[in-house]
Design a protein around this motif. Structure first.
Motif, short mmCIF file in Angstrom:
data_model
loop_
_atom_site.label_atom_id
_atom_site.label_comp_id
_atom_site.label_asym_id
_atom_site.label_seq_id
_atom_site.Cartn_x
_atom_site.Cartn_y
_atom_site.Cartn_z
N CYS A 215 0.80 -1.23 0.00
CA CYS A 215 0.00 0.00 0.00
C CYS A 215 0.83 1.28 0.00
N GLY A 216 2.15 1.15 -0.07
CA GLY A 216 2.99 2.35 -0.18
C GLY A 216 3.33 3.02 1.13
N THR A 217 3.18 2.31 2.24
CA THR A 217 3.53 2.88 3.54
C THR A 217 5.03 2.76 3.79
N ASN A 218 5.67 3.85 4.14
CA ASN A 218 7.09 3.84 4.44
C ASN A 218 7.35 3.16 5.79
N VAL A 219 8.29 2.23 5.81
CA VAL A 219 8.70 1.58 7.05
C VAL A 219 9.98 2.25 7.54
#
Length: 285
Positions: A215-219
């Protein structure tokens, strides 16, 4: 800080064991007095009937205000609006209106030949009824289809609000600053509906990283380092601490409503809500 309002997301069960997990989750979390609960749609609309059954069961048996997810995937306009009619007859007053993901085996999303071409068109059609609260998705970090442009995501959310959306729920994120930057950009763009931060209590670190990639969430590096140091034995405790801190950071910045992605597992969400001061009577401790 005052005790926050909360809401919870569930997904519809596909088999008997999954049904028991959903009902156990609802039974555990309903006494916290959520403002609403939402029930997701499977990728490509694969759980349409299961979603309808779960929505009506949660409403009838647990006296919950249920927001039913609805997508534009694999259905004509008439078929989609018939689903809205059926929800209305069942007493549902809220819809989470989404474009939806491409059906399995289809590389890119494409509209049904007789269907809605976008979530904006779906929102407009539901809004014309005048009897539904319409919640929509929002992306504090660039949506995979937005070519890395946060400005494009904000502009599209503005189109959804102008079409009739009454609130937005964000994709999950790791840092409160990510949400605040997005919220400020939305205010600057003239978006005046409530934006609820989506919170993912980390049930599995490996699962959370996989979800983030989709989903494009930065970790962030700090999260990777923390979970590496904690190991499997310390993962659950660390996940609770991180989630509580994120929620409190959001509350310190003026957030009054938190939306939890439960994954139909109530224990961690329940523990976090207890730390935030919520108790099973729906009142503050």
């Amino acid at each position: 800080m005052s005790t926050p309002a909360v809401s919870f997301e569930f997904f519809p069960p596909r088999n008997l064991d999954a049904s028991f997990r959903l009902w156990d989750t609802a039974r555990a979390l309903a006494p916290l007095g959520p403002e609403f609960v939402s029930v997701t749609y499977g990728a490509g609309g694969t759980t349409r009937q299961l979603t309808h059954e779960a929505v009506t069961a949660l409403s009838n048996h647990y006296n919950l205000n249920v927001a039913a997810h609805l997508t534009c995937v694999d259905a004509s306009r008439d078929e989609t609006m018939q689903i809205v009619d059926e929800y209305a007859k069942a007493g549902v007053k809220e819809i989470v209106a989404l474009r939806g993901d491409a059906p399995k085996g289809q590389a890119e999303w494409a509209a049904h030949p007789e269907g809605f071409a976008s979530s904006v068109e779906l929102i407009e059609a539901i809004a014309k009824r005048g009897d539904m609260k319409i919640r929509v998705g929002a992306y504090p970090e660039p949506h995979p289809d937005s070519n890395g442009s946060s400005a494009a995501d904000v502009a599209f959310l503005k189109r959804k609000v102008d079409a009739g959306a009454t609130s937005a729920i964000t994709q999950f994120f790791f840092d409160a600053g990510t949400f605040f930057r997005f919220r400020d950009a939305c205010v600057a763009a003239g978006i005046d509906v409530p934006i609820l931060p989506g919170i993912l209590p980390i049930q599995s670190w490996a699962g959370a990283r996989k979800f983030a990639a989709l989903c494009g969430t930065n970790v962030p590096d700090w999260a990777i380092d923390a979970f590496d140091a904690a190991g499997k034995e310390g993962e659950a405790k660390l996940a609770e601490e991180i989630c509580v801190k994120l929620c409190n950071d959001l509350r310190s910045g003026g957030v009054e409503h938190l939306h939890f992605y439960t994954l139909n597992k109530p224990e961690l969400t329940l523990a976090v809500c207890h730390e935030l001061g919520l108790r099973e009577d729906g009142l503050a401790a």
